[in-house]
Design a protein around this motif. Structure first.
Motif, PDB file in Angstrom:
ATOM      1  N   UNK A  83      49.200  -0.906  30.169  1.00 40.56           N
ATOM      2  CA  UNK A  83      50.193  -1.964  30.394  1.00 40.56           C
ATOM      3  C   UNK A  83      49.545  -3.313  30.115  1.00 40.56           C
ATOM      4  N   UNK A  84      50.274  -4.375  30.339  1.00 38.23           N
ATOM      5  CA  UNK A  84      49.817  -5.753  30.106  1.00 38.23           C
ATOM      6  C   UNK A  84      49.867  -6.133  28.634  1.00 38.23           C
ATOM      7  N   UNK A  85      50.808  -5.532  27.894  1.00 33.78           N
ATOM      8  CA  UNK A  85      51.017  -5.964  26.514  1.00 33.78           C
ATOM      9  C   UNK A  85      51.575  -7.395  26.514  1.00 33.78           C
ATOM     10  N   UNK A  86      51.138  -8.235  25.605  1.00 32.17           N
ATOM     11  CA  UNK A  86      51.654  -9.610  25.562  1.00 32.17           C
ATOM     12  C   UNK A  86      53.179  -9.633  25.461  1.00 32.17           C
ATOM     13  N   UNK A  87      53.824 -10.319  26.406  1.00 31.44           N
ATOM     14  CA  UNK A  87      55.272 -10.439  26.387  1.00 31.44           C
ATOM     15  C   UNK A  87      56.020  -9.256  26.967  1.00 31.44           C
ATOM     16  N   UNK A  88      55.322  -8.235  27.465  1.00 26.27           N
ATOM     17  CA  UNK A  88      55.995  -7.068  28.041  1.00 26.27           C
ATOM     18  C   UNK A  88      56.818  -7.482  29.260  1.00 26.27           C
ATOM     19  N   UNK A  89      58.061  -7.051  29.303  1.00 21.94           N
ATOM     20  CA  UNK A  89      58.940  -7.399  30.414  1.00 21.94           C
ATOM     21  C   UNK A  89      58.863  -6.355  31.520  1.00 21.94           C
ATOM     22  N   UNK A  90      59.326  -6.717  32.709  1.00 17.48           N
ATOM     23  CA  UNK A  90      59.372  -5.764  33.817  1.00 17.48           C
ATOM     24  C   UNK A  90      60.258  -4.579  33.476  1.00 17.48           C
ATOM     25  N   UNK A  91      61.350  -4.837  32.785  1.00 17.46           N
ATOM     26  CA  UNK A  91      62.284  -3.764  32.433  1.00 17.46           C
ATOM     27  C   UNK A  91      61.633  -2.780  31.464  1.00 17.46           C
ATOM     28  N   UNK A 148      49.472 -14.128  31.934  1.00 16.14           N
ATOM     29  CA  UNK A 148      48.719 -14.680  33.055  1.00 16.14           C
ATOM     30  C   UNK A 148      48.547 -13.654  34.171  1.00 16.14           C
ATOM     31  N   UNK A 149      47.572 -13.926  35.046  1.00 11.80           N
ATOM     32  CA  UNK A 149      47.213 -13.002  36.115  1.00 11.80           C
ATOM     33  C   UNK A 149      48.356 -12.742  37.087  1.00 11.80           C
ATOM     34  N   UNK A 150      49.152 -13.747  37.360  1.00 14.81           N
ATOM     35  CA  UNK A 150      50.258 -13.580  38.310  1.00 14.81           C
ATOM     36  C   UNK A 150      51.261 -12.541  37.806  1.00 14.81           C
ATOM     37  N   UNK A 151      51.565 -12.593  36.529  1.00 13.95           N
ATOM     38  CA  UNK A 151      52.487 -11.618  35.949  1.00 13.95           C
ATOM     39  C   UNK A 151      51.868 -10.223  35.964  1.00 13.95           C
ATOM     40  N   UNK A 152      50.579 -10.129  35.636  1.00 15.79           N
ATOM     41  CA  UNK A 152      49.907  -8.828  35.629  1.00 15.79           C
ATOM     42  C   UNK A 152      49.882  -8.215  37.027  1.00 15.79           C
ATOM     43  N   UNK A 153      49.663  -9.046  38.040  1.00 17.31           N
ATOM     44  CA  UNK A 153      49.657  -8.548  39.422  1.00 17.31           C
ATOM     45  C   UNK A 153      51.027  -7.995  39.804  1.00 17.31           C
ATOM     46  N   UNK A 154      52.070  -8.706  39.417  1.00 20.09           N
ATOM     47  CA  UNK A 154      53.435  -8.250  39.697  1.00 20.09           C
ATOM     48  C   UNK A 154      53.705  -6.920  39.007  1.00 20.09           C
ATOM     49  N   UNK A 155      53.247  -6.777  37.775  1.00 21.89           N
ATOM     50  CA  UNK A 155      53.460  -5.534  37.033  1.00 21.89           C
ATOM     51  C   UNK A 155      52.643  -4.376  37.619  1.00 21.89           C
ATOM     52  N   UNK A 156      51.446  -4.679  38.077  1.00 20.78           N
ATOM     53  CA  UNK A 156      50.603  -3.653  38.706  1.00 20.78           C
ATOM     54  C   UNK A 156      51.289  -3.074  39.944  1.00 20.78           C
TER      55      UNK A 156
END
Length: 361
Positions: free
Chosen positions: A158-166, A205-213
């Motif tokens: 995961x953590x592809x650039x621009x990857x959405x939550x959906x 950014x890290x905040x988005x990655x944390x949310x996705x994790x």
């Protein structure tokens, strides 16, 4: 004496994925037979040891022909003492799996397969430079099941650039729904020796990655996966014994080009040039490229750092007294917790564990 794990590095790949920074060999299939002979020669340095787990990693180990695999496994059985309940894993990419190869792997004694799916989103598979699509990945998984494998790990990136939550949730559900016993989670990172690094690609950014994790962990729990390490999830009783041995500081033997090993005190690594390795190992020369002898304090700190990655944590008595003040602060801040006399990382702490670890060193 504590049984060892055995790691065998198979470097051959049909192409180099854009994120890859491992020791691999593309377009070198003609050297597979010489390489296996070199591996067997190197085994002589560790012959007779008691082995608890075997892991063929790469590279793409499943690119070896049946003769190569048979000769390699025969040599391992002749030179080492294998425990009865041994876990034997081979990494495979979907495009290298077919019914004949899968059945053959089963007859050789492999009882666990780690399948490099990475994603079920064809757009992201193409982005990574993979040789398979989602349909091929599903077919490979089905073929392994039909061959009788009941312990399969699937890789998820995961953590592809621009990857959405959906997009991410759909991907996680698609892989989890296949029903594997284990799932390994990989964050896309830009490593210095990768083609992504050369292209100066930027990540989210890290905040988005944390949310996705946290989203991934939540979705996987709904499919019966229990997290037992910061990047590893399994069904009950299917935790990776081989990886746990690493994290608990047990000794492991590393064979092959670029392989790393650890004898309980000394960490060593082999030379990373394929031709040099084949020549030196084949003529019984030293193939170690370097080593590091760890002090008692370093060994304890490694045990602490690896232990905090696992949900089971570490005994409080193992934590050096000089670190108690810092640890108590992190407990108050909600990053760590005490439970059953073990120090454990909280859900919040897992998001910043790398930073915590760097401050402890």
């Amino acid at each position: 004496m504590t049984p060892s794990s055995l790691y065998v590095h198979i470097p051959f790949c049909s192409r180099k994925c854009l994120f890859c920074s491992f020791v691999i060999a593309v377009g070198q299939e003609h050297r597979r037979e010489d390489y296996v002979r070199a591996l067997i020669k190197e085994m002589g340095n560790a012959a007779g040891k008691d082995i608890k787990t075997i892991y063929l990693g790469g590279g793409t180990p499943s690119m070896l022909d049946e003769d190569h695999l048979e000769n390699l496994m025969d040599a391992i059985r002749k030179r080492f003492s294998l425990q009865k309940d041994i876990e034997i894993t081979i990494e495979a990419n979907p495009e290298s799996i077919n019914p004949s190869k899968s059945k053959f792997l089963k007859t050789l004694g492999f009882n666990r397969v780690s399948l490099g799916m990475q994603s079920m989103n064809d757009r992201y598979l193409k982005f990574l430079g993979r040789n398979h699509d989602a349909s091929m990945a599903q077919d490979a998984y089905r073929i392994l099941r039909e061959a009788g494998f009941d312990n399969i790990n699937l890789d998820l990136m995961y953590a592809f650039p621009g990857e959405t939550k959906e997009e991410l949730e759909k991907d996680v559900r698609a892989i989890a729904a296949l029903g594997s016993e284990h799932l390994s989670l990989y964050t896309l990172t830009i490593e210095p020796n990768s083609r992504f690094f050369a292209a100066q690609m930027k990540l989210d950014d890290d905040e988005k990655l944390a949310e996705h994790y946290l989203l991934i962990a939540r979705v996987l729990a709904g499919y019966g996966f229990k997290q037992y390490e910061i990047s590893n999830f399994s069904k009950m009783g299917f935790e990776s014994t081989h990886n746990r041995n690493y994290w608990r500081g047990f000794p492991y033997i590393g064979l092959g080009v670029g392989a790393h090993g650890f004898d309980g005190r000394r960490r060593y690594w082999n030379i990373s040039n394929l031709q040099d390795y084949i020549q030196k190992a084949g003529s019984a020369e030293q193939v170690t490229g370097g080593f590091e002898d760890l002090t008692d304090d370093q060994l304890i700190m490694e045990r602490v750092l690896f232990g905090l990655r696992m949900n089971e944590g570490i005994p409080w008595d193992l934590v050096p007294s000089a670190k108690h003040g810092q640890i108590q602060t992190w407990i108050k801040d909600g990053f760590l917790k005490m439970e059953d006399k073990n120090l454990k990382t909280t859900d919040h702490g897992r998001l910043v564990l790398d930073e915590l670890s760097s401050r402890l060193i």
